[in-house]
Design an enzyme around this catalytic site. Structure first.
Site, PDB file in Angstrom:
ATOM      1  N   CYS A 167     -25.812  68.255  58.343  1.00 26.21           N
ATOM      2  CA  CYS A 167     -25.212  68.633  57.749  1.00 26.21           C
ATOM      3  C   CYS A 167     -26.062  68.305  56.147  1.00 26.21           C
ATOM      4  CB  CYS A 167     -23.737  69.110  57.571  1.00 26.21           C
ATOM      5  SG  CYS A 167     -22.974  69.521  56.608  1.00 26.21           S
ATOM      6  N   CYS A 172     -19.759  73.478  59.432  1.00 29.17           N
ATOM      7  CA  CYS A 172     -19.245  72.573  59.742  1.00 29.17           C
ATOM      8  C   CYS A 172     -18.496  72.225  59.636  1.00 29.17           C
ATOM      9  CB  CYS A 172     -20.079  72.180  58.686  1.00 29.17           C
ATOM     10  SG  CYS A 172     -19.549  69.720  59.279  1.00 29.17           S
ATOM     11  N   CYS A 183     -22.587  66.557  54.019  1.00 26.81           N
ATOM     12  CA  CYS A 183     -21.693  65.348  54.204  1.00 26.81           C
ATOM     13  C   CYS A 183     -22.368  64.091  55.498  1.00 26.81           C
ATOM     14  CB  CYS A 183     -20.553  66.013  55.619  1.00 26.81           C
ATOM     15  SG  CYS A 183     -21.073  66.615  56.929  1.00 26.81           S
ATOM     16  N   CYS A 219     -30.769  74.203  67.553  1.00 29.96           N
ATOM     17  CA  CYS A 219     -30.183  74.332  68.682  1.00 29.96           C
ATOM     18  C   CYS A 219     -29.035  73.067  68.112  1.00 29.96           C
ATOM     19  CB  CYS A 219     -31.455  73.301  69.840  1.00 29.96           C
ATOM     20  SG  CYS A 219     -30.690  73.250  71.455  1.00 29.96           S
ATOM     21  N   CYS A 245     -17.286  68.894  57.523  1.00 28.68           N
ATOM     22  CA  CYS A 245     -16.512  69.278  56.363  1.00 28.68           C
ATOM     23  C   CYS A 245     -16.660  70.982  55.617  1.00 28.68           C
ATOM     24  CB  CYS A 245     -18.373  68.372  55.052  1.00 28.68           C
ATOM     25  SG  CYS A 245     -19.558  69.554  55.293  1.00 28.68           S
TER      26      CYS A 245
HETATM   27 FE    FE Z   1     -20.882  68.987  56.694  1.00 30.48          FE
END
Ligand code: FE
Length: 158
Positions: free
Chosen positions: A124, A77, A127, A147, A80
């Site tokens: 995610c 990510c 976060c 995607c 985070c």
């Molecule tokens: Fe994240």
């Protein structure tokens, strides 16, 4: 003479402060990502990252850093640092965005009714940052196509 010396000193100062800023705004990973205010996110992320990760924007197809990345590694990510996708599940979708047929966990699906469409948003789970969408026209073995915006990801080479 004195003037040009000062100009040189000032340009060095400007250069150093610009470097400092790049460092602080690029990739500090927060310990408590779900508790950050939007102001705090703005200070951590670049404008482009903020637009996509926090405001659910979409980068233009074929413009991101990773749509055509074929290196071996893990995508984490961009906000985070949570591990999201393995390059082993990346495939050529032709969409212009990095596409995966599976995740490493750490993602959640959210129903998205924006723009008059019914889509499944991928966020995610560490976060709650926006990553992209998942569609059911992916390859085997899952049949899913995650995607994902490049700007929502960082890549860690193996
Ligand atoms: Fe994240």
């Amino acid at each position: 003479m004195k003037g040009s010396f000062l100009a040189i000193v000032f340009s060095f100062l400007a250069l150093f402060s610009a470097c400092g800023q790049t460092q602080s705004t690029s990739k500090e990973k927060p310990n408590n990502p779900k508790e950050l205010s939007e102001e705090e996110w703005k200070s951590i992320l670049t404008q482009e990252e903020y637009d996509v990760l926090r405001n659910k924007g979409t980068e233009r197809a074929f413009t991101g850093e990773y749509w055509d990345n074929k290196e071996d590694g893990v995508y984490v990510c961009g906000a985070c640092g949570a591990e999201l996708f393995d390059s082993k599940t990346k495939f050529k979708s032709g969409s212009g965005w990095p596409s995966f047929y599976d995740t490493l966990g750490n993602v959640s699906m959210v129903m998205d009714r924006s723009y008059g469409m019914l889509r499944t948003e991928v966020v995610c789970s560490n976060c709650e940052g926006h990553l992209g969408h998942v569609f059911e026209d992916g390859p085997r073995p899952t049949g899913y196509r995650y995607c994902i915006n490049s700007v929502s990801l960082d890549f860690k080479k193996r």
